[in-house]
Write an enzyme that holds these catalytic residues in place. Structure first.
Site, PDB file in Angstrom:
ATOM      1  CG  ASP A  35      -7.393  -1.201  12.562  1.00 35.79           C
ATOM      2  OD1 ASP A  35      -7.002  -1.451  11.340  1.00 35.79           O
ATOM      3  OD2 ASP A  35      -8.189  -0.515  12.731  1.00 35.79           O
ATOM      4  CG  ASP A  68      -4.847   8.428  -0.561  1.00 33.68           C
ATOM      5  OD1 ASP A  68      -4.286   7.364  -1.019  1.00 33.68           O
ATOM      6  OD2 ASP A  68      -4.950   9.106   0.655  1.00 33.68           O
ATOM      7  CG  ASP A 110      -1.883   1.201   1.180  1.00 35.20           C
ATOM      8  OD1 ASP A 110      -2.083   1.709   0.158  1.00 35.20           O
ATOM      9  OD2 ASP A 110      -2.348   1.519   2.453  1.00 35.20           O
ATOM     10  CD  GLU A 141     -13.810   4.542  13.818  1.00 41.31           C
ATOM     11  OE1 GLU A 141     -13.128   3.407  13.574  1.00 41.31           O
ATOM     12  OE2 GLU A 141     -14.375   5.048  12.900  1.00 41.31           O
ATOM     13  NE  ARG A 159      -1.002  12.086   5.692  1.00 39.18           N
ATOM     14  CZ  ARG A 159      -1.734  10.907   5.478  1.00 39.18           C
ATOM     15  NH1 ARG A 159      -1.044   9.726   6.179  1.00 39.18           N
ATOM     16  NH2 ARG A 159      -2.887  10.818   4.816  1.00 39.18           N
ATOM     17  CG  ASN A 179      -5.670   3.039  11.997  1.00 35.27           C
ATOM     18  OD1 ASN A 179      -6.398   3.042  13.083  1.00 35.27           O
ATOM     19  ND2 ASN A 179      -5.997   2.117  11.104  1.00 35.27           N
ATOM     20  CG  HIS A 180      -2.700   0.421   9.482  1.00 37.95           C
ATOM     21  ND1 HIS A 180      -3.522   1.566   9.142  1.00 37.95           N
ATOM     22  CD2 HIS A 180      -1.801   0.495   8.247  1.00 37.95           C
ATOM     23  CE1 HIS A 180      -3.227   2.286   8.342  1.00 37.95           C
ATOM     24  NE2 HIS A 180      -2.146   1.730   7.773  1.00 37.95           N
ATOM     25  CD  GLN A 214      -2.814  -1.174   4.891  1.00 36.29           C
ATOM     26  OE1 GLN A 214      -3.903  -1.097   4.528  1.00 36.29           O
ATOM     27  NE2 GLN A 214      -1.867  -0.298   4.624  1.00 36.29           N
ATOM     28  CD  GLU A 271      -5.529  10.338   5.990  1.00 42.44           C
ATOM     29  OE1 GLU A 271      -5.870   9.988   4.780  1.00 42.44           O
ATOM     30  OE2 GLU A 271      -5.164   9.308   6.736  1.00 42.44           O
ATOM     31  CG  ASP A 283      -2.112   6.764   7.423  1.00 42.51           C
ATOM     32  OD1 ASP A 283      -2.445   7.528   6.434  1.00 42.51           O
ATOM     33  OD2 ASP A 283      -2.348   5.650   7.479  1.00 42.51           O
TER      34      ASP A 283
END
Ligand code: NOJ
Length: 558
Positions: free
Chosen positions: A176, A325, A63, A213, A204, A105-106, A174, A248, A206
């Site tokens: 989490d 993206d 990715d 969450e 930055r 995040n992951h 990926q 982001e 991501d």
């Protein structure tokens, strides 16, 4: 008209670089840090103050590097950690700061933490991730981020080794991280310290929205969702008071204010301090800028600025037109999305995920120089810090034959030499093919030719960057919309104590004269950007705009 603190990132121009597509120094077909060092003088000439580097860490690279398997290194394809440090020093010598991506995040499924977690239920690493033997259905709006792509589509994947499902909002490779595990937070703090000690100016962040969450779906929202980024900022700032976190967060505009340092989380019966973000990528405004360009009307820009929460003192927006993206239209109404699609991506092949466009700025605007300048002038005039995506300063195009988002990630076009001057490798070994056909091919669009041509887009962008630096009020003062009687003209101003800076942009391609009620009435206006006559009249300044014209002016002591 709130005056704001004087912080470096509020008057900076940020430039996003994908190291692997920028400059290859050793002929293996992949961009690297030595290559990037050799192009720093270009970036310095352009006038950018800050580079944001997309992930360059060791990675299986499924990715574009957002699948990290070692947070403390440089992927050998890009060089060594020593090369990175040399790059930082060389950037510093030119006064260029560097932000790096923090992908917390992951991890990659190849990260040693995940590999240990899978095979050993008793390992401390098991609880670094989110597992379930009986995964719940994802809540609405919390499905895969990449609907329709292989390796995505679901958020729980069964791991035979672990005998359980693991959670992932992105691709299945990926997993989490369980960011509610204090040990994981400690790991992230160490990573932050490591890169700050090496000399980066910040990160930055991501996928900030997903980071905060609930990581055990079904448990509801965490009590204090922004604690994580708040803590991270406090930690980062121990290394230097001007460290910046650029996040982001493509969230609902009503929630964006929560993310800022100094913001507030206030929902229902819960109230908490806000997050730790200094700059927030402005996805909401981006979609509305393109809606304005597509419809020839100023209304969408006005609406976006009225909807977005004003950032607290010291925080701000990072505004952009395109990035690596998709151009995400998800926050526009369905009918508005259709208008943008019809105008800018009539070919369904150029659309992606049912919400976006996988094209670059110049081809979206048909390579039309007037509209490209209009879009860039508008971007640089928006409240906050402008961000350029590498290659947009020369008007690069995309390659729609490449899969998914890769279309906009082709190598930088330096000259009309073989492989666009990006690499001496055989074309078949390039990380991605160069654009070598059509109006955006490297033979027609490249840095060398554009520097040599005083009328080029590149020279315009250099001028724009300089003009933005001379207009710091844009990053520090709240804007005010200036009413005109032309629905195709968006006008706004920044009122400082000694002077007022005003801008007008025409979207419909029709010449217009507008009167701007700005500044002290006895002062004569000075043009800063764009062409056209300026006249002082009783109620303000009269501005002549050509089709797709733009004008920046200063009224007052400037
Ligand atoms: C957001 C990045 O912009 C995107 O390119 C990436 O695929 C996801 N985060 C996952 O890290």
């Amino acid at each position: 008209m709130a005056g704001r603190a004087d912080l470096w990132y509020q008057n900076a121009v940020i430039y996003a670089v994908d190291v692997d597509a920028f400059q290859d120094s050793d002929g293996d077909g992949v961009g690297d840090f030595q290559g990037l060092i050799s192009r720093l003088d270009y970036l310095n000439h352009l006038g950018v103050d800050c580079l944001w580097l997309l992930p360059f860490y060791p990675s299986p690279n499924r990715d574009n590097g957002y699948d990290v398997m070692d947070y403390y290194g440089v992927d050998p394809r890009h060089g060594t950690l020593g090369d990175f440090v040399e790059f930082l020093r060389a950037a510093d010598e030119r006064g260029i700061r560097v932000l790096v991506d923090l992908v917390a995040n992951h991890t990659s499924d190849q990260h040693p933490w995940f590999q240990r977690a899978r095979v050993d239920p008793d390992s401390t690493y098991r609880d670094y991730y989110v597992w379930s033997t009986d995964p719940p259905q994802p809540d609405p709006g919390r499905g895969s981020v990449f609907p329709g792509e292989a390796g995505a589509g679901r958020v729980w994947t069964y791991d035979t080794e672990a005998g359980a499902y693991y959670y992932h909002r992105f691709y299945e490779f990926q997993p989490d991280l369980n960011l509610y595990n204090p040990a994981v937070r400690e790991e992230i703090r160490k990573v932050v310290s490591f890169w700050l000690r090496l000399g980066v100016a910040g990160f930055r962040i991501d996928a900030a929205t997903l980071m905060i969450e609930e990581k055990r779906p079904g448990n509801g929202q965490p009590e204090d969702p922004h604690e994580l980024l708040r803590e991270l900022r406090a930690h980062a700032r121990r290394h230097g008071g001007d460290v910046v976190l650029l996040a982001e967060a493509d969230d609902d505009p009503s929630r964006l204010g929560e993310y800022f340092a100094g913001g507030e989380f206030d929902r229902g019966d819960r109230s908490r301090p806000g997050g730790g973000v200094d700059l927030l990528l402005n996805f909401y405004l981006d979609a509305h800028l393109f809606l304005a360009l597509a419809t020839g009307r100023a209304g969408p820009v006005e609406r976006a600025l009225a909807t977005l929460p004003p950032p607290p003192d010291g925080s701000g927006w990072a505004n952009f037109l395109r990035n690596y993206d998709e151009l995400n239209l998800g926050r526009l109404h369905r009918a508005e999305q259709e208008q943008v699609y019809e105008r800018f991506a009539p070919d369904a092949h150029a659309r992606i995920y049912g919400r976006g466009i996988r094209r670059r700025l110049a081809p979206i605007l048909d390579g039309d120089r007037d509209r490209i300048e209009l879009a860039l002038s508008l971007l640089f005039s928006m409240p906050g810090t402008p961000l350029l995506f590498y290659g947009d300063e020369i008007g690069m195009g995309e390659d729609l034959s490449l899969p998914g988002r890769t279309a906009v990630r082709t190598p930088m076009q330096w000259s009309d030499a073989e492989n666009a001057g990006f690499s001496t490798a055989p074309a078949s070994r390039l990380v991605r093919p160069v654009v070598d056909e059509g109006p955006f091919s490297y033979e027609r669009v490249n840095v060398a030719d554009e520097w040599a041509d005083p009328a080029s887009l590149l020279n315009f962008v250099e001028h724009l960057v300089g003009t933005r630096h001379e207009t710091p009020a844009i990053g520090r003062v709240d804007p005010e919309v200036v009413q005109t009687d032309a629905p195709s003209v968006f006008a706004h101003c920044y009122e400082g104590s000694a002077e007022t800076v005003a801008m007008a942009h025409e979207f419909a391609g029709e010449p217009r004269t507008v009167t701007l009620d700005v500044g002290p009435k006895d002062a004569s206006p000075m043009g800063l950007l764009g062409v056209g006559e300026l006249r002082t009249v009783e109620v303000g300044v009269e501005v002549d705009l050509g089709p797709y014209g733009y004008r920046w002016l200063r009224v007052g002591d400037g």
